[in-house]
Design an enzyme around this catalytic site. Structure first.
Site, PDB file in Angstrom:
ATOM      1  N   ASP A  75       0.861  -1.182   0.000  1.00 57.33           N
ATOM      2  CA  ASP A  75       0.000   0.000   0.000  1.00 57.33           C
ATOM      3  C   ASP A  75       0.898   1.232   0.000  1.00 57.33           C
ATOM      4  O   ASP A  75       0.989   1.960   0.983  1.00 57.33           O
ATOM      5  CB  ASP A  75      -0.923  -0.027   1.214  1.00 57.33           C
ATOM      6  CG  ASP A  75      -1.887   1.138   1.238  1.00 57.33           C
ATOM      7  OD1 ASP A  75      -2.161   1.707   0.159  1.00 57.33           O
ATOM      8  OD2 ASP A  75      -2.374   1.492   2.326  1.00 57.33           O
ATOM      9  N   SER A  76       1.551   1.457  -1.121  1.00 59.70           N
ATOM     10  CA  SER A  76       2.559   2.521  -1.197  1.00 59.70           C
ATOM     11  C   SER A  76       1.970   3.798  -1.782  1.00 59.70           C
ATOM     12  O   SER A  76       0.877   3.811  -2.348  1.00 59.70           O
ATOM     13  CB  SER A  76       3.725   2.059  -2.069  1.00 59.70           C
ATOM     14  OG  SER A  76       3.278   1.837  -3.397  1.00 59.70           O
ATOM     15  N   SER A  77       2.722   4.869  -1.655  1.00 60.14           N
ATOM     16  CA  SER A  77       2.363   6.113  -2.317  1.00 60.14           C
ATOM     17  C   SER A  77       2.677   6.001  -3.803  1.00 60.14           C
ATOM     18  O   SER A  77       3.248   5.009  -4.265  1.00 60.14           O
ATOM     19  CB  SER A  77       3.131   7.282  -1.684  1.00 60.14           C
ATOM     20  OG  SER A  77       4.520   7.024  -1.704  1.00 60.14           O
ATOM     21  N   TYR A 156      -9.915  10.100  -4.016  1.00 59.72           N
ATOM     22  CA  TYR A 156      -8.767   9.916  -4.898  1.00 59.72           C
ATOM     23  C   TYR A 156      -9.031  10.614  -6.234  1.00 59.72           C
ATOM     24  O   TYR A 156     -10.178  10.744  -6.668  1.00 59.72           O
ATOM     25  CB  TYR A 156      -8.493   8.424  -5.137  1.00 59.72           C
ATOM     26  CG  TYR A 156      -7.161   8.186  -5.809  1.00 59.72           C
ATOM     27  CD1 TYR A 156      -5.976   8.267  -5.081  1.00 59.72           C
ATOM     28  CD2 TYR A 156      -7.083   7.937  -7.163  1.00 59.72           C
ATOM     29  CE1 TYR A 156      -4.745   8.090  -5.685  1.00 59.72           C
ATOM     30  CE2 TYR A 156      -5.857   7.750  -7.785  1.00 59.72           C
ATOM     31  CZ  TYR A 156      -4.690   7.834  -7.034  1.00 59.72           C
ATOM     32  OH  TYR A 156      -3.483   7.668  -7.652  1.00 59.72           O
TER      33      TYR A 156
END
Length: 235
Positions: A75-77, A156
């Site tokens: 769950d990265s940027s 988002y």
């Protein structure tokens, strides 16, 4: 879990009684401490099944033993952004989207392991190019089945974001009966969800035709003009 410093993915995973141990790897202790204090799921790190590692996710994966994990969630940027001239600008998380990192992920998963990672929105042309590339990369390093799933998230950009689900052995995937049973068990413990329901286990992978062609058939070019033209013509 790689990234996910807000702890929400961690808290959701912990709802499953089958979970025995989670290594949570994140670089920023400041984010984690803030989320512990201000978010309703802030006590997730107190669960005895969780071990927090303040570390570089790519280095942690590189140094992990073979066949160490059943599931890896990244769950990265965002790995990149674009400047005013539409030039790609790499961001720190780009290391988590390289071939070497994917090779290491594949190596440390068990033979039936699953890798799920944040895979951007298909509504931004440069992101769609990235999605198609990550699909090819995951297949290239040995994942037997790779699928892009879509989620609707109002906060988002464009209101939609996706994930890439990569399986080493899809024949061992959970059946819908398994999924429904797990979901019922979570609900009976009072740990229900607000977004997820079992139907999404299948429908999340149903994509607009132009997106499906772009990702799985390579019907995509690396120019913004051509991608936007493809989107309009397929509507």
């Amino acid at each position: 879990i790689i990234g996910g410093g807000d702890g929400y993915v961690l808290s959701e995973v912990l709802k499953h009684e089958s979970i025995e141990h989670i290594d949570h790897v994140d670089l920023d202790i400041g984010v984690i401490e803030a989320c512990k204090e201000h978010f309703s799921w802030g006590k997730a790190w107190d669960d005895p099944r969780v071990k927090l590692h303040i570390a570089d996710g790519a280095v942690f994966v590189r140094d992990a033993p073979d066949s160490s994990y059943d599931i890896i969630i990244q769950d990265s940027s965002d790995p990149w952004t674009t400047d005013e001239d539409d030039n790609q600008v790499l961001l720190p998380s780009s290391i988590l989207y390289t071939k070497q990192h994917f090779v290491d992920i594949h190596r440390i998963l068990t033979p039936t392991g699953v890798f799920n990672f944040q895979a951007e929105t298909f509504n931004i042309p440069s992101d769609l190019v990235g999605i198609q590339g990550w699909y090819e990369l995951a297949k290239d390093v040995g994942f037997e089945r790779v699928r892009y799933g879509s989620l609707y998230i109002s906060t988002y950009t464009t209101g939609q974001i996706g994930f890439m689900l990569c399986e080493k052995n899809s024949s061992e995937a959970a059946t819908m009966e398994d999924v429904k049973r797990r979901f019922t068990a979570i609900q009976e413990k009072g740990l229900g969800t607000s977004y997820y329901q079992p139907k999404l286990q299948e429908s999340a992978f149903d994509l607009p035709l132009w997106v499906e062609k772009a990702i799985y058939e390579g019907a995509i070019t690396k120019t913004k003009e051509n991608i936007e033209s493809t989107q309009k013509s397929e509507l």
